[in-house]
Motif scaffolding. Structure first.
Motif, mmCIF file in Angstrom:
data_model
loop_
_atom_site.group_PDB
_atom_site.id
_atom_site.type_symbol
_atom_site.label_atom_id
_atom_site.label_comp_id
_atom_site.label_asym_id
_atom_site.label_seq_id
_atom_site.Cartn_x
_atom_site.Cartn_y
_atom_site.Cartn_z
ATOM 1 N N THR A 44 0.846 -1.197 0.000
ATOM 2 C CA THR A 44 0.000 0.000 0.000
ATOM 3 C C THR A 44 0.876 1.240 0.000
ATOM 4 O O THR A 44 2.101 1.157 0.101
ATOM 5 C CB THR A 44 -0.890 0.042 1.263
ATOM 6 O OG1 THR A 44 -0.079 0.372 2.395
ATOM 7 C CG2 THR A 44 -1.607 -1.280 1.507
ATOM 8 N N ARG A 76 -3.687 -1.887 -5.348
ATOM 9 C CA ARG A 76 -4.308 -1.410 -6.593
ATOM 10 C C ARG A 76 -5.149 -2.502 -7.247
ATOM 11 O O ARG A 76 -5.963 -2.219 -8.105
ATOM 12 C CB ARG A 76 -3.243 -0.912 -7.572
ATOM 13 C CG ARG A 76 -2.549 0.373 -7.071
ATOM 14 C CD ARG A 76 -1.400 0.715 -7.939
ATOM 15 N NE ARG A 76 -0.391 -0.336 -7.781
ATOM 16 C CZ ARG A 76 0.859 -0.237 -8.191
ATOM 17 N NH1 ARG A 76 1.268 0.829 -8.809
ATOM 18 N NH2 ARG A 76 1.709 -1.223 -7.998
ATOM 19 N N GLN A 77 -4.956 -3.738 -6.816
ATOM 20 C CA GLN A 77 -5.723 -4.845 -7.375
ATOM 21 C C GLN A 77 -6.831 -5.312 -6.431
ATOM 22 O O GLN A 77 -7.424 -6.363 -6.633
ATOM 23 C CB GLN A 77 -4.780 -6.018 -7.680
ATOM 24 C CG GLN A 77 -3.717 -5.665 -8.682
ATOM 25 C CD GLN A 77 -2.626 -6.720 -8.752
ATOM 26 O OE1 GLN A 77 -2.529 -7.583 -7.901
ATOM 27 N NE2 GLN A 77 -1.797 -6.618 -9.774
ATOM 28 N N VAL A 78 -7.108 -4.517 -5.411
ATOM 29 C CA VAL A 78 -8.075 -4.920 -4.399
ATOM 30 C C VAL A 78 -9.501 -4.844 -4.948
ATOM 31 O O VAL A 78 -9.830 -3.961 -5.740
ATOM 32 C CB VAL A 78 -7.921 -4.048 -3.126
ATOM 33 C CG1 VAL A 78 -8.410 -2.639 -3.359
ATOM 34 C CG2 VAL A 78 -8.632 -4.658 -1.950
ATOM 35 N N ARG A 79 -10.311 -5.791 -4.527
ATOM 36 C CA ARG A 79 -11.732 -5.762 -4.893
ATOM 37 C C ARG A 79 -12.431 -4.707 -4.044
ATOM 38 O O ARG A 79 -12.040 -4.446 -2.910
ATOM 39 C CB ARG A 79 -12.356 -7.132 -4.635
ATOM 40 C CG ARG A 79 -11.749 -8.236 -5.471
ATOM 41 C CD ARG A 79 -12.376 -9.553 -5.123
ATOM 42 N NE ARG A 79 -12.410 -9.721 -3.682
ATOM 43 C CZ ARG A 79 -12.251 -10.872 -3.051
ATOM 44 N NH1 ARG A 79 -12.082 -11.968 -3.722
ATOM 45 N NH2 ARG A 79 -12.284 -10.947 -1.738
ATOM 46 N N GLU A 80 -13.470 -4.154 -4.569
ATOM 47 C CA GLU A 80 -14.188 -3.087 -3.875
ATOM 48 C C GLU A 80 -14.669 -3.514 -2.492
ATOM 49 O O GLU A 80 -14.608 -2.748 -1.529
ATOM 50 C CB GLU A 80 -15.372 -2.622 -4.724
ATOM 51 C CG GLU A 80 -15.959 -1.320 -4.259
ATOM 52 C CD GLU A 80 -16.991 -0.782 -5.225
ATOM 53 O OE1 GLU A 80 -18.044 -0.336 -4.731
ATOM 54 O OE2 GLU A 80 -16.757 -0.824 -6.445
ATOM 55 N N GLU A 81 -15.105 -4.764 -2.368
ATOM 56 C CA GLU A 81 -15.617 -5.230 -1.072
ATOM 57 C C GLU A 81 -14.524 -5.366 -0.011
ATOM 58 O O GLU A 81 -14.803 -5.455 1.175
ATOM 59 C CB GLU A 81 -16.387 -6.548 -1.213
ATOM 60 C CG GLU A 81 -15.579 -7.676 -1.803
ATOM 61 C CD GLU A 81 -15.735 -7.848 -3.304
ATOM 62 O OE1 GLU A 81 -15.485 -8.955 -3.785
ATOM 63 O OE2 GLU A 81 -16.085 -6.878 -3.991
ATOM 64 N N ASP A 82 -13.249 -5.384 -0.436
ATOM 65 C CA ASP A 82 -12.134 -5.463 0.515
ATOM 66 C C ASP A 82 -11.621 -4.093 0.940
ATOM 67 O O ASP A 82 -10.734 -3.990 1.777
ATOM 68 C CB ASP A 82 -10.969 -6.265 -0.086
ATOM 69 C CG ASP A 82 -11.285 -7.743 -0.215
ATOM 70 O OD1 ASP A 82 -12.120 -8.235 0.560
ATOM 71 O OD2 ASP A 82 -10.686 -8.406 -1.073
ATOM 72 N N ASP A 83 -12.153 -3.029 0.370
ATOM 73 C CA ASP A 83 -11.634 -1.693 0.636
ATOM 74 C C ASP A 83 -11.715 -1.315 2.114
ATOM 75 O O ASP A 83 -10.793 -0.729 2.672
ATOM 76 C CB ASP A 83 -12.355 -0.657 -0.229
ATOM 77 C CG ASP A 83 -11.677 0.692 -0.158
ATOM 78 O OD1 ASP A 83 -10.462 0.750 -0.433
ATOM 79 O OD2 ASP A 83 -12.349 1.684 0.205
ATOM 80 N N THR A 84 -12.824 -1.646 2.779
ATOM 81 C CA THR A 84 -12.975 -1.328 4.204
ATOM 82 C C THR A 84 -11.905 -2.050 5.021
ATOM 83 O O THR A 84 -11.311 -1.475 5.939
ATOM 84 C CB THR A 84 -14.377 -1.728 4.698
ATOM 85 O OG1 THR A 84 -15.337 -1.041 3.911
ATOM 86 C CG2 THR A 84 -14.568 -1.391 6.166
ATOM 87 N N GLN A 87 -8.548 -0.305 4.496
ATOM 88 C CA GLN A 87 -8.493 0.956 5.242
ATOM 89 C C GLN A 87 -8.281 0.696 6.737
ATOM 90 O O GLN A 87 -7.577 1.458 7.413
ATOM 91 C CB GLN A 87 -9.776 1.774 5.015
ATOM 92 C CG GLN A 87 -9.919 2.298 3.597
ATOM 93 C CD GLN A 87 -8.685 3.022 3.101
ATOM 94 O OE1 GLN A 87 -8.118 3.867 3.783
ATOM 95 N NE2 GLN A 87 -8.228 2.663 1.908
#
Length: 110
Positions: A44, A76-84, A87
Motif C-alpha cells: 500500500t 491497486r488490485q483490491v476488490r471493492e468489497e475489501d476496501d474497508t 483501510q
C-alpha cells in the motif's frame, strides 16, 4: 494472492503481539511455526502491511529469521468489497508507527 519471499524487517505489522498466542508459538520449532500459515502482505501507500500472521512474524523475527514466504497483494488490485478491510489495516499500521513499531522486530520492544 501470489507468493513472494520477503525480508521480515521490511514488513509493517498491523497488530500487537498477544500473550497467549505468542506463548504457543514460542513452544513450536521454527519449522513448525513456518508451516502454520502463510502471512498475508499488502503493498500500500503506507508500505508493506501484514494483514494476517502478525504474531507468527513477530516470533520468527525474535528467533533471528530474516526472510519469510508471504502471500503478496497490491492494493491497486483490491476488490471493492475489501476496501474497508484495507483501510482498517492502514489505520492500525499508522497507530503502530506512531508508537515506533515499524517491523515485526519492533513488536518485541513495544
Amino acid at each position: 494472492m501470489p507468493a513472494r519471499i520477503m525480508r521480515i524487517a521490511d514488513l509493517q505489522p498491523t497488530d500487537v503481539l498477544r500473550e497467549q498466542q505468542v506463548a504457543y508459538y514460542e513452544s513450536l520449532s521454527r519449522k513448525e511455526l513456518a508451516a502454520l500459515c502463510t502471512p498475508q502482505v499488502w503493498h500500500t501507500s503506507e508500505g508493506l502491511l501484514v494483514s494476517d500472521s502478525n504474531n507468527t512474524l513477530g516470533v520468527l523475527a525474535k528467533t533471528g529469521r530474516k526472510t519469510i514466504r508471504v502471500e503478496y497483494a497490491d492494493v491497486r488490485q483490491v476488490r471493492e468489497e475489501d476496501d474497508t478491510f484495507i483501510q482498517a489495516i492502514i489505520e492500525t499500521a499508522r497507530q503502530l508507527k506512531n508508537r515506533g513499531i515499524y517491523s515485526p522486530i519492533d513488536l518485541w520492544q513495544a
